[in-house]
Design a protein around this motif. Structure first.
Motif, PDB file in Angstrom:
ATOM      1  N   MET A   1       0.792  -1.120   0.094  1.00  0.00           N
ATOM      2  CA  MET A   1       0.081  -0.015   0.070  1.00  0.00           C
ATOM      3  C   MET A   1       0.789   1.184   0.008  1.00  0.00           C
ATOM      4  O   MET A   1       0.340   2.364  -0.272  1.00  0.00           O
ATOM      5  N   ASN A   2       2.156   1.012   0.367  1.00  0.00           N
ATOM      6  CA  ASN A   2       3.245   2.238  -0.063  1.00  0.00           C
ATOM      7  C   ASN A   2       3.129   2.802  -1.258  1.00  0.00           C
ATOM      8  O   ASN A   2       3.888   3.601  -1.679  1.00  0.00           O
ATOM      9  N   TYR A   3       2.957   1.451  -2.144  1.00  0.00           N
ATOM     10  CA  TYR A   3       3.205   2.090  -3.604  1.00  0.00           C
ATOM     11  C   TYR A   3       1.751   2.131  -4.272  1.00  0.00           C
ATOM     12  O   TYR A   3       1.977   2.784  -5.602  1.00  0.00           O
ATOM     13  N   ILE A   4       0.840   1.266  -4.031  1.00  0.00           N
ATOM     14  CA  ILE A   4      -0.409   1.374  -4.682  1.00  0.00           C
ATOM     15  C   ILE A   4      -1.489   2.118  -3.818  1.00  0.00           C
ATOM     16  O   ILE A   4      -1.968   1.453  -2.750  1.00  0.00           O
ATOM     17  N   GLN A   5      -1.932   3.267  -4.033  1.00  0.00           N
ATOM     18  CA  GLN A   5      -2.996   3.839  -3.379  1.00  0.00           C
ATOM     19  C   GLN A   5      -4.593   3.590  -3.683  1.00  0.00           C
ATOM     20  O   GLN A   5      -4.623   3.965  -4.858  1.00  0.00           O
ATOM     21  N   ILE A   6      -5.134   2.920  -2.870  1.00  0.00           N
ATOM     22  CA  ILE A   6      -6.349   2.656  -3.580  1.00  0.00           C
ATOM     23  C   ILE A   6      -7.711   3.128  -2.421  1.00  0.00           C
ATOM     24  O   ILE A   6      -8.645   3.069  -2.908  1.00  0.00           O
ATOM     25  N   GLU A   7      -7.183   3.485  -1.391  1.00  0.00           N
ATOM     26  CA  GLU A   7      -8.292   4.095  -0.553  1.00  0.00           C
ATOM     27  C   GLU A   7      -9.195   5.286  -1.110  1.00  0.00           C
ATOM     28  O   GLU A   7     -10.333   5.196  -1.102  1.00  0.00           O
ATOM     29  N   GLU A   8      -8.517   6.271  -1.588  1.00  0.00           N
ATOM     30  CA  GLU A   8      -9.436   7.216  -2.041  1.00  0.00           C
ATOM     31  C   GLU A   8     -10.397   6.798  -3.109  1.00  0.00           C
ATOM     32  O   GLU A   8     -11.410   7.152  -3.399  1.00  0.00           O
ATOM     33  N   LYS A   9      -9.912   5.825  -4.099  1.00  0.00           N
ATOM     34  CA  LYS A   9     -10.611   5.428  -5.231  1.00  0.00           C
ATOM     35  C   LYS A   9     -11.634   4.557  -4.742  1.00  0.00           C
ATOM     36  O   LYS A   9     -12.886   4.685  -5.260  1.00  0.00           O
ATOM     37  N   ILE A  10     -11.591   3.677  -3.751  1.00  0.00           N
ATOM     38  CA  ILE A  10     -12.497   2.959  -3.127  1.00  0.00           C
ATOM     39  C   ILE A  10     -13.732   3.909  -2.532  1.00  0.00           C
ATOM     40  O   ILE A  10     -14.903   3.448  -2.856  1.00  0.00           O
ATOM     41  N   ALA A  11     -13.257   4.932  -2.030  1.00  0.00           N
ATOM     42  CA  ALA A  11     -14.194   5.738  -1.361  1.00  0.00           C
ATOM     43  C   ALA A  11     -15.067   6.396  -2.147  1.00  0.00           C
ATOM     44  O   ALA A  11     -16.135   6.970  -1.957  1.00  0.00           O
TER      45      ALA A  11
ATOM     46  N   ARG B   1     -12.119  -4.953   3.679  1.00  0.00           N
ATOM     47  CA  ARG B   1     -11.987  -4.080   4.667  1.00  0.00           C
ATOM     48  C   ARG B   1     -11.869  -2.818   4.438  1.00  0.00           C
ATOM     49  O   ARG B   1     -12.468  -1.887   5.470  1.00  0.00           O
ATOM     50  N   ILE B   2     -11.126  -2.177   3.477  1.00  0.00           N
ATOM     51  CA  ILE B   2     -11.063  -0.788   3.078  1.00  0.00           C
ATOM     52  C   ILE B   2     -12.184  -0.342   2.816  1.00  0.00           C
ATOM     53  O   ILE B   2     -12.921   0.675   3.108  1.00  0.00           O
ATOM     54  N   ALA B   3     -13.219  -1.067   1.934  1.00  0.00           N
ATOM     55  CA  ALA B   3     -14.361  -0.536   1.320  1.00  0.00           C
ATOM     56  C   ALA B   3     -15.358  -0.720   2.690  1.00  0.00           C
ATOM     57  O   ALA B   3     -16.357   0.585   2.539  1.00  0.00           O
ATOM     58  N   LYS B   4     -15.319  -1.228   3.543  1.00  0.00           N
ATOM     59  CA  LYS B   4     -16.346  -1.313   4.617  1.00  0.00           C
ATOM     60  C   LYS B   4     -16.253   0.013   5.363  1.00  0.00           C
ATOM     61  O   LYS B   4     -17.224   0.503   6.077  1.00  0.00           O
ATOM     62  N   LYS B   5     -15.057   0.506   5.371  1.00  0.00           N
ATOM     63  CA  LYS B   5     -14.835   1.631   6.077  1.00  0.00           C
ATOM     64  C   LYS B   5     -15.641   2.864   5.781  1.00  0.00           C
ATOM     65  O   LYS B   5     -15.983   3.765   6.357  1.00  0.00           O
ATOM     66  N   ASN B   6     -15.993   2.630   4.090  1.00  0.00           N
ATOM     67  CA  ASN B   6     -16.817   3.810   3.650  1.00  0.00           C
ATOM     68  C   ASN B   6     -18.233   3.170   3.092  1.00  0.00           C
ATOM     69  O   ASN B   6     -18.878   3.883   2.183  1.00  0.00           O
ATOM     70  N   ASN B   7     -18.569   2.041   3.704  1.00  0.00           N
ATOM     71  CA  ASN B   7     -19.859   1.272   3.508  1.00  0.00           C
ATOM     72  C   ASN B   7     -20.142   1.203   1.973  1.00  0.00           C
ATOM     73  O   ASN B   7     -21.099   1.488   1.505  1.00  0.00           O
ATOM     74  N   ILE B   8     -18.970   0.959   1.143  1.00  0.00           N
ATOM     75  CA  ILE B   8     -19.102   0.383  -0.084  1.00  0.00           C
ATOM     76  C   ILE B   8     -19.323  -0.958  -0.195  1.00  0.00           C
ATOM     77  O   ILE B   8     -18.535  -1.882   0.404  1.00  0.00           O
ATOM     78  N   PRO B   9     -20.376  -1.669  -1.128  1.00  0.00           N
ATOM     79  CA  PRO B   9     -20.465  -3.045  -1.133  1.00  0.00           C
ATOM     80  C   PRO B   9     -19.689  -3.633  -2.085  1.00  0.00           C
ATOM     81  O   PRO B   9     -18.855  -3.183  -2.707  1.00  0.00           O
ATOM     82  N   VAL B  10     -19.123  -4.839  -1.744  1.00  0.00           N
ATOM     83  CA  VAL B  10     -18.047  -5.651  -2.433  1.00  0.00           C
ATOM     84  C   VAL B  10     -18.516  -6.961  -2.793  1.00  0.00           C
ATOM     85  O   VAL B  10     -19.305  -7.598  -2.078  1.00  0.00           O
ATOM     86  N   ILE B  11     -18.236  -7.431  -4.098  1.00  0.00           N
ATOM     87  CA  ILE B  11     -18.713  -8.504  -4.637  1.00  0.00           C
ATOM     88  C   ILE B  11     -17.323  -9.072  -5.379  1.00  0.00           C
ATOM     89  O   ILE B  11     -16.501  -8.320  -5.728  1.00  0.00           O
ATOM     90  N   ALA B  12     -17.121 -10.450  -4.900  1.00  0.00           N
ATOM     91  CA  ALA B  12     -15.783 -11.159  -5.430  1.00  0.00           C
ATOM     92  C   ALA B  12     -16.112 -12.202  -6.551  1.00  0.00           C
ATOM     93  O   ALA B  12     -17.252 -12.751  -6.186  1.00  0.00           O
ATOM     94  N   ILE B  13     -15.311 -12.179  -7.244  1.00  0.00           N
ATOM     95  CA  ILE B  13     -15.329 -13.272  -8.466  1.00  0.00           C
ATOM     96  C   ILE B  13     -14.323 -14.206  -8.155  1.00  0.00           C
ATOM     97  O   ILE B  13     -13.417 -13.583  -7.994  1.00  0.00           O
ATOM     98  N   THR B  14     -14.407 -15.259  -8.418  1.00  0.00           N
ATOM     99  CA  THR B  14     -13.143 -16.332  -8.269  1.00  0.00           C
ATOM    100  C   THR B  14     -13.335 -17.825  -8.995  1.00  0.00           C
ATOM    101  O   THR B  14     -14.393 -17.690  -9.773  1.00  0.00           O
ATOM    102  N   GLY B  15     -12.333 -18.230  -9.273  1.00  0.00           N
ATOM    103  CA  GLY B  15     -12.146 -19.424 -10.177  1.00  0.00           C
ATOM    104  C   GLY B  15     -12.908 -20.596  -9.418  1.00  0.00           C
ATOM    105  O   GLY B  15     -13.905 -21.183  -9.831  1.00  0.00           O
ATOM    106  N   THR B  16     -12.386 -20.822  -8.076  1.00  0.00           N
ATOM    107  CA  THR B  16     -12.962 -22.038  -7.275  1.00  0.00           C
ATOM    108  C   THR B  16     -13.576 -21.569  -6.165  1.00  0.00           C
ATOM    109  O   THR B  16     -12.853 -20.788  -5.525  1.00  0.00           O
TER     110      THR B  16
END
Length: 402
Positions: free
Chosen positions: A276-286, A313-328
């Motif tokens: 996270m020191n190199y890839i900033q995602i918190e502002e974008k998730i918000a 975990r980051i998304a939940k701080k901003n009450n943003i819904p999260v959906i995951a897709i996966t292979g298995t």
């Protein structure tokens, strides 16, 4: 609606950037004008070095080194300059990853991390001021002993003879460790390691028992490997006075974390904290209305520092819904609900061979994301109709009361 897509790679299939591209195509199939943002994530595994070097406008260096099965492989690491300091970025998966172990040779009793040490030495030859190592997607379980040998550490048998390049089972042959020949340039060079903090070297939850089977070890081989790593930890404590048995991260990449702690005086970090020191995602998730993440396999291990749950975990701080897709979808996948993933689904649409599933993965990722957004679209229509009906009912009531 703005959708932020933050996937990891699908191991041995697609890297994070390829997954993100397929997700974006799926979103555009639903709506060509939908607002999307792609943030391919890395966790220290495949793609780690290239991603960091791309962000930092550094340079990739290619080198032939000893691979996990003892044969030469073409590997790479990167160097970037920041504040007049040269930092090397090494990705263990690029030199000792599972993808470099042919399926018929997958036996963690035999594979080695020797090439990781060779890359460290090459980075020292380039006069770097700092080294960063990503641990993930390994095909080894030698406790980092092979890496240590490349750095100059000698493992001696009962007759004080030097043991050649080692795999996990060879640790049982060692009776002592000689660190007097270790490369002196390691002194004073900070080494930061991005790793799975929950992985430990020894014990019931040690790396042999948890990950050995995934790397091809049979039950009896798992026990042999567990004994070998216990013996290894004892030798490390005798020679360096360091107890690495249960140190956080010591089991990362088949115990490479322990070897780096013991012989390179490295600092192990929760991989997401370091990255996270190199890839900033918190502002974008918000700023998102929805976050879609992805991983090759979603199971009970995912909450232990893997990308989908760290994103959640980051998304939940901003009450943003999260959906995951996966292979298995594996054992204990439902645990991911407790850490912020609101829903998950597999991209696999029908019974299929692993080979075909990997071939079809880009298409199925597209179709899965499109399907998710279409379901959400239906929900929005239903919510709008309900709201309209409630407004009409309220209006009728006011008319009647009048």
């Amino acid at each position: 609606m703005k959708v932020v897509m933050i996937p990891s790679g699908f191991k041995e299939c697609l890297d994070a950037e390829e997954v993100a591209y397929s997700m974006m195509k799926g979103a555009r199939r639903f709506d060509p004008f939908i607002k999307t943002e792609m943030i391919p994530m890395i966790d220290g595994g495949e793609g780690f070095a290239k991603a960091i070097i791309k962000i930092k406008n550094g340079e990739l260096i290619y080198k032939d080194v000893i691979g996990p099965v003892g044969e030469k492989v073409k590997s790479h690491y990167g160097i970037f300059i920041e504040g007049n300091k040269r930092t090397a970025v090494i990705e263990m998966a690029a030199v000792a990853g599972l993808k470099l172990v042919p399926s018929f040779q997958r036996n963690p009793l035999k594979t080695t991390t020797y090439g990781v040490g060779e890359l460290i030495i090459d980075a020292l030859d380039m006069d770097v001021d700092k080294i960063m190592i990503g641990c993930g997607d390994s095909g080894t379980s030698d406790g980092g002993a092979g890496m240590a040998q490349a750095l100059g550490v000698q493992f001696l048998d009962d007759e004080k003879q030097v043991i050649p390049i080692m795999g996990g089972e060879d640790l049982l042959k060692a009776s002592s460790i000689d660190t007097t020949h270790i490369d002196k340039r390691l002194c004073g060079i900070p080494i930061d390691v991005a790793c799975n903090w929950t992985n430990v070297l020894c014990g019931k939850q040690g790396v042999a028992r948890v990950f050995g089977p995934q790397k091809g070890a049979k039950p009896e081989e798992v026990e042999t490997l567990s004994l070998a790593l216990e013996h290894y930890a004892m030798l490390i404590e005798q020679s360096t006075k360091k107890n690495v048995r249960n140190s956080p991260g010591s089991g990362a990449s088949g115990g490479l974390g322990a070897g780096l702690l013991a012989f390179a005086d490295a600092t192990l970090h929760r991989r997401f904290d370091l990255i996270m020191n190199y890839i900033q995602i918190e502002e974008k998730i918000a700023t998102a209305d929805l976050v879609i993440t992805a991983e090759g396999s979603l199971d009970f291990q995912t909450p232990n520092g893997k990308i989908p749950c760290e994103v959640a975990r980051i998304a939940k701080k901003n009450n943003i819904p999260v959906i995951a897709i996966t292979g298995t979808i594996g054992r204990g996948a439902e645990l991911n609900y407790d850490v912020g993933i609101d829903a998950y689904s597999s991209i696999i649409q029908r019974p299929v061979t692993l080979k075909k599933a990997m071939f079809k993965a880009p298409q199925w990722i597209e179709e899965s994301v499109e399907g998710i957004l279409r379901h959400i679209g239906v929900g929005i229509i239903m919510a709008d109709r309900k709201t309209l009906s409630e407004r009409e009912l309220s209006y009728d009531n006011k008319i009647n009361q009048a």
